[in-house]
Scaffold this active site. Structure first.
Site, mmCIF file in Angstrom:
data_model
loop_
_atom_site.group_PDB
_atom_site.id
_atom_site.type_symbol
_atom_site.label_atom_id
_atom_site.label_comp_id
_atom_site.label_asym_id
_atom_site.label_seq_id
_atom_site.Cartn_x
_atom_site.Cartn_y
_atom_site.Cartn_z
ATOM 1 C CG ASP A 1 -3.462 -2.352 19.762
ATOM 2 O OD1 ASP A 1 -4.183 -3.234 19.284
ATOM 3 O OD2 ASP A 1 -2.242 -2.274 19.536
ATOM 4 C CG ASP A 2 -7.265 -3.979 16.977
ATOM 5 O OD1 ASP A 2 -6.884 -2.833 16.706
ATOM 6 O OD2 ASP A 2 -6.837 -4.994 16.417
#
Length: 706
Positions: A576-577
């Site tokens: 999710d980064d």
């Protein structure tokens, strides 16, 4: 271990899934310029080039627990092909009141399509982790050995406990807990700073079979209340106040507010055991509710120094540790007793090449998993001497860590990349004014360490003679999963290298297909390992949905990973980064590493922002080396550095000057806050109370248009 189609490899055959380990045999065995590799030997030269390969010295390897790739391969392959035998042999070195069923060492289902996910190790075996961590060491003749040194916030404040003294204090608290009705399976919230009473409280709970839930003593009252409401503890253990640097923090006031909030939500806690931390606050200045609050020093010290052990099943819960979830509701990660005990002990022993003469210091707080596994349980299970530090690494100045290293002759130093980068920024003079001759092994935890920070840590802190155990693991895994073994193989700056015993990492594509050889993708784990968490407390459905549904049959780590031609693993950050720029998937860690390689950049944090053309743009918060002024030329130079190292597609769209980054007191960067600042969603910043310096948020907002 199954091949891609589920068949077993022939006896003696090389499994495809072990090729990433066997590729080590292709690595050069000596130093010198070879195949485009700059080979450096510990203690002989500086690590300076992008393609460095850092070899252990012959002396280090000769004395290491695992001294060669060949020895590692033999142990690793056995741990994969015969996990029951491998882990049972290790289990035999601990004390068990009743032995497990040898035919049921491990039972698991990681495939949600085949039924509920479940993992168990050594079920039916009865043991106790406190007994194995403390009593067993005394019975081996080490009662007078120092178990824990304590270094306070102020230089000159210190203390120590032998294993015998530690046992007495643990037993007194355990007896008190039993006297107020705490028993096996009951939850106890611990909200303490890094006093010796924190690991004592953890061990006391474990001794009587209670389930401890340590909450980092920097969380807000609302965050603490959430955890109280979820686990419904019999009592809360805290202290009246603590000093972080020169700043007093009134912990008891925070607990008071949390207990009011939790009562509004239907959970009433009738007892708050409070330790009087005289160096931070006097007893008479502490707010008090006589019917609920009790001073630790008034009651615990009156109890006997011997306490019977509660023998628990290997699968009985040991602790709950809440970790942040994407929905905002904390996830109660549940670890059990037997497998976790073996795994933390074994990972500590091999990843740090532990010797009985070592003095070990991990800078983490016990409010995080690192403090559970590698301040309290893992070291004590090995009979180690542990340093517990209450203060901050830059108080009274940035030489504090190295002052402490020299004071206690610390030989193993385990810390976070954020701290390394912070100390880099302050300059080498704070390091070099101290000897640090006692250091033998360094360690890194919490996030991928960028190569430039790795080299500084290696060259400056370790004088080019200490290997770095750059560990990758998670709250959920309980212990190290991918990590160097210091004497076994050469290291590449920034790589976590190879899997620990019993761990089968696989890299999969979006469809869940395993990718072999040199590749990038999603990091998953095939098969269970003893330290794995068993569920999310009260929410097994969320456990399955978050970790096992994305790729059926695997534990999904949530991290991206690359594997190079030599089989080395490179963690690229949370999936999710990952920023998707015009179809290019770019790991934030990769961009941050490129920025930090610029000589005038001390630290960087990268987030994604909406972009009307590219889908997502790259927004970089950059902290400069002290004394370097902001300028348009420097901004261009930083962007060019990323373009040159990664490609034009990865060039940041915005460089946001940052005097500092919003970090928790443990050093974790709060990217959630950075995303809101980047998106100008300033009314959605949320709780900033856990930040080491909440004022940095206002500074960042003020610099938004600079």
């Amino acid at each position: 271990m199954g091949t891609a189609n589920g068949e077993q490899p022939a006896a003696g055959a090389s499994s495809d899934k072990l090729r990433h380990v066997e590729s080590m045999s292709q690595l050069p065995s000596g130093a010198g310029k070879i195949s485009g590799i700059n080979a450096v030997v510990l203690g002989e030269s500086l690590a300076a080039e992008e393609n460095d390969l850092i070899f252990p010295s012959p002396d280090f390897s000769a004395n290491a627990l695992v001294s060669s790739p060949k020895q590692y391969q033999e142990m690793y392959q056995r741990s994969i092909k015969d996990p029951s035998g491998f882990w049972s042999e290790i289990a035999e070195t601990f004390y068990w009141k009743e032995k497990w069923n040898p035919s049921e060492v491990c039972s698991e289902n990681l495939d949600v399509t085949k039924g509920p996910v479940q993992i168990s190790w050594f079920k039916g075996g009865k043991t106790n982790i406190c007994y194995n961590a403390v009593d067993r060491n005394i019975e081996c003749g080490n009662g007078d050995k120092i178990a824990m040194y304590w270094e306070g916030n102020e230089p000159g404040q210190d203390g120590k406990l032998t294993y015998s003294e530690l046992l007495e204090k643990v037993c007194q608290l355990a007896n008190y807990l039993k006297s107020v009705g705490v028993g096996k399976g009951d939850a106890v919230i611990i909200y303490l700073p890094m006093l010796l009473e924190l690991p004592i409280a953890m061990l006391a709970c474990a001794r009587i079979g209670a389930v401890h839930s340590v909450v980092f003593a920097g969380f807000s009252a609302d965050s603490l209340a959430q955890r109280i409401v979820d686990c419904k503890p019999k009592l809360v253990i805290t202290c009246n106040a603590v000093k972080r640097g020169a700043k007093p923090i009134l912990l008891k006031d925070i607990v008071d507010a949390a207990l009011v909030e939790s009562e509004k939500n239907g959970v009433s806690v009738g007892l708050c055991l409070t330790y009087e931390n005289q160096s931070a606050m006097k007893r008479e200045d502490t707010k008090w509710q006589a019917e609920r609050d009790v001073w630790w020093q008034d009651v615990v010290t009156k109890f006997p120094t011997k306490c019977d052990v509660e023998w628990v099943d290997a699968e009985d819960p040991l602790f709950l540790l809440y970790t942040s979830g994407s929905t905002g509701k904390p996830k109660g990660v549940l670890h059990t007793s037997g497998g976790y005990m073996l795994y933390t002990a074994t990972t500590f022993k091999y990843a740090f090449d532990y010797k009985p003469t070592d003095i070990y210091w991990c800078t983490a707080d016990c409010g995080w998993i690192t403090g559970h596994s590698y301040v309290t349980y893992g070291p004590l299970l090995n009979g180690a001497t542990v340093l517990v530090f209450e203060g901050t690494p830059n108080y009274p100045d940035s030489g504090r860590c190295w002052d402490i290293v020299d004071k206690y002759n610390v030989s193993i130093f385990y810390t976070a990349p954020t701290l390394v980068r912070s100390l880099m920024r302050d300059g080498t003079e704070y390091v070099t004014r101290y000897s640090r001759k006692s250091l033998r092994v360094l360690g890194s935890v919490g996030e991928p360490i960028n190569p430039s920070a790795w080299r500084w840590f290696y060259n400056i802190v370790g004088d080019s003679r200490c290997p770095i155990s750059d560990t990758w693991w998670q709250t959920e895994t309980g212990g190290f999963m991918i990590t160097p073994l210091p004497g076994a193989w050469p290291q590449k700056p920034g790589s976590a290298t190879f899997p620990f015993f019993g761990v089968q990492p696989v890299i999969v594509d979006e469809k869940g297909q395993e990718i072999e050889g040199e590749c990038s993708g999603y990091l998953c784990i095939k098969k269970s390992w003893p330290g794995a968490f068993r569920t999310l407390y009260g929410d097994h459905e969320r456990y399955e949905t978050t970790y096992f549904k994305p790729f059926a049959g695997y534990y999904f780590t949530g991290d991206g990973c690359s594997r190079d031609k030599d089989g080395y693993h490179w963690l690229t950050g949370r999936v999710d980064d990952v920023i998707n720029v015009s179809g290019h998937r770019i790991g934030t860690a990769e961009v941050e590493s490129a920025l930090v390689s610029h000589p005038q950049c001390a630290e960087a944090a990268v987030v994604g922002v909406e972009h009307e053309v590219k889908g997502q743009g790259i927004y970089a918060f950059v902290t400069l080396v002290d004394g370097v002024p902001y300028s348009a030329e420097l901004r261009k130079s930083l962007i060019m550095t990323v373009r040159n190292q990664i490609g034009a597609f990865a060039a940041p769209d915005k460089i946001h000057w940052a005097p500092g980054l919003p970090k928790t007191r443990s050093g974790k960067i709060m990217r959630r806050i950075l995303r809101k600042i980047a998106a100008r969603q300033l009314d959605e910043l949320g709780d900033t109370s856990t930040l080491a310096d909440p004022g940095v948020v206002e500074q960042l907002i003020a610099l938004s248009d600079c």
